[in-house]
Design a protein around this motif. Structure first.
Motif, PDB file in Angstrom:
ATOM      1  N   THR A 141       3.243 -11.026  -9.715  1.00 41.44           N
ATOM      2  CA  THR A 141       3.267 -12.379  -9.150  1.00 41.44           C
ATOM      3  C   THR A 141       4.656 -13.007  -9.203  1.00 41.44           C
ATOM      4  O   THR A 141       4.848 -14.106  -8.706  1.00 41.44           O
ATOM      5  N   ILE A 142       5.601 -12.324  -9.835  1.00 45.99           N
ATOM      6  CA  ILE A 142       6.991 -12.778  -9.861  1.00 45.99           C
ATOM      7  C   ILE A 142       7.889 -11.607  -9.490  1.00 45.99           C
ATOM      8  O   ILE A 142       7.467 -10.453  -9.525  1.00 45.99           O
ATOM      9  N   ASP A 143       9.108 -11.890  -9.115  1.00 48.76           N
ATOM     10  CA  ASP A 143      10.094 -10.858  -8.755  1.00 48.76           C
ATOM     11  C   ASP A 143       9.541  -9.908  -7.691  1.00 48.76           C
ATOM     12  O   ASP A 143       9.622  -8.683  -7.801  1.00 48.76           O
ATOM     13  N   VAL A 183       8.011  -2.545  -8.904  1.00 48.98           N
ATOM     14  CA  VAL A 183       7.007  -2.882  -9.910  1.00 48.98           C
ATOM     15  C   VAL A 183       7.495  -2.366 -11.264  1.00 48.98           C
ATOM     16  O   VAL A 183       7.808  -1.185 -11.409  1.00 48.98           O
ATOM     17  N   LYS A 184       7.579  -3.264 -12.244  1.00 54.14           N
ATOM     18  CA  LYS A 184       8.134  -2.911 -13.556  1.00 54.14           C
ATOM     19  C   LYS A 184       7.124  -2.187 -14.447  1.00 54.14           C
ATOM     20  O   LYS A 184       7.509  -1.358 -15.262  1.00 54.14           O
ATOM     21  N   ASP A 185       5.856  -2.506 -14.319  1.00 49.88           N
ATOM     22  CA  ASP A 185       4.829  -1.881 -15.152  1.00 49.88           C
ATOM     23  C   ASP A 185       4.551  -0.477 -14.626  1.00 49.88           C
ATOM     24  O   ASP A 185       4.055  -0.314 -13.508  1.00 49.88           O
ATOM     25  N   PRO A 186       4.876   0.568 -15.399  1.00 52.58           N
ATOM     26  CA  PRO A 186       4.728   1.940 -14.892  1.00 52.58           C
ATOM     27  C   PRO A 186       3.275   2.317 -14.578  1.00 52.58           C
ATOM     28  O   PRO A 186       3.021   3.073 -13.649  1.00 52.58           O
ATOM     29  N   TRP A 227       0.655  -3.759  -0.614  1.00 56.35           N
ATOM     30  CA  TRP A 227       1.583  -4.785  -1.061  1.00 56.35           C
ATOM     31  C   TRP A 227       2.823  -4.743  -0.182  1.00 56.35           C
ATOM     32  O   TRP A 227       3.310  -3.689   0.198  1.00 56.35           O
ATOM     33  N   GLY A 228       3.312  -5.917   0.167  1.00 56.78           N
ATOM     34  CA  GLY A 228       4.547  -6.002   0.930  1.00 56.78           C
ATOM     35  C   GLY A 228       4.351  -5.989   2.436  1.00 56.78           C
ATOM     36  O   GLY A 228       5.323  -6.047   3.181  1.00 56.78           O
ATOM     37  N   THR A 229       3.109  -5.927   2.906  1.00 58.11           N
ATOM     38  CA  THR A 229       2.857  -5.972   4.345  1.00 58.11           C
ATOM     39  C   THR A 229       2.259  -7.329   4.715  1.00 58.11           C
ATOM     40  O   THR A 229       1.759  -8.054   3.852  1.00 58.11           O
ATOM     41  N   GLU A 230       2.291  -7.641   5.973  1.00 56.11           N
ATOM     42  CA  GLU A 230       1.773  -8.922   6.446  1.00 56.11           C
ATOM     43  C   GLU A 230       0.288  -9.095   6.117  1.00 56.11           C
ATOM     44  O   GLU A 230      -0.179 -10.201   5.875  1.00 56.11           O
ATOM     45  N   ASP A 231      -0.454  -8.001   6.115  1.00 55.10           N
ATOM     46  CA  ASP A 231      -1.897  -8.073   5.904  1.00 55.10           C
ATOM     47  C   ASP A 231      -2.337  -7.905   4.455  1.00 55.10           C
ATOM     48  O   ASP A 231      -3.526  -7.843   4.182  1.00 55.10           O
ATOM     49  N   GLN A 232      -1.399  -7.821   3.503  1.00 59.11           N
ATOM     50  CA  GLN A 232      -1.784  -7.658   2.108  1.00 59.11           C
ATOM     51  C   GLN A 232      -2.623  -8.842   1.666  1.00 59.11           C
ATOM     52  O   GLN A 232      -2.566  -9.919   2.250  1.00 59.11           O
TER      53      GLN A 232
END
Length: 117
Positions: A17-19, A24-27, A50-55
């Motif tokens: 929800t940030i950055d 993604v920092k959590d492996p 994630w990262g697409t218009e439809d996410q």
């Protein structure tokens, strides 16, 4: 995978929800997201990554995209699934083992209840 045409997937619980412009920092979350990409591709599942218009969140994008209709039985591995009852669907939030069973068989596994003594 019994019916990929009746299946949609999105990344919601693992998405940071940030950055959002960073990897993604959590492996573990990153591997889960990568596994969903691979599995969706391998089994022909429509993925809204994630990262697409439809996410989006599964219980939001399903009605937005018209995937839920009155009279349908809907299951997701998400506790908010029952909100699809507002669209006239019979909707259950189920666990990951149950999700695997539904993906393979298009049925909900049930055991005969024990008798009250």
């Amino acid at each position: 995978m019994r019916r990929p045409d009746l299946t949609v997937a999105t990344m919601d619980h693992q998405v940071p929800t940030i950055d959002l412009d960073q990897p993604v920092k959590d492996p573990i979350a990153a591997e889960q997201m990568n596994a969903l990409i691979r599995n969706s591709k391998d089994f022909g599942i429509q993925l809204y990554p994630w990262g697409t218009e439809d996410q989006g969140i599964i219980h939001v994008i399903v009605p937005e995209k018209g995937f839920v209709q009155p009279g349908m039985v809907i299951v997701f591995g998400d506790s908010h699934t029952s909100t699809h009852g507002a669209f006239g669907a019979l909707a259950f939030g189920i666990g990951i083992s149950e999700v695997a069973h539904v993906l393979a068989t298009q049925t909900l596994h049930q055991e005969k209840p024990k008798k009250f003594q």
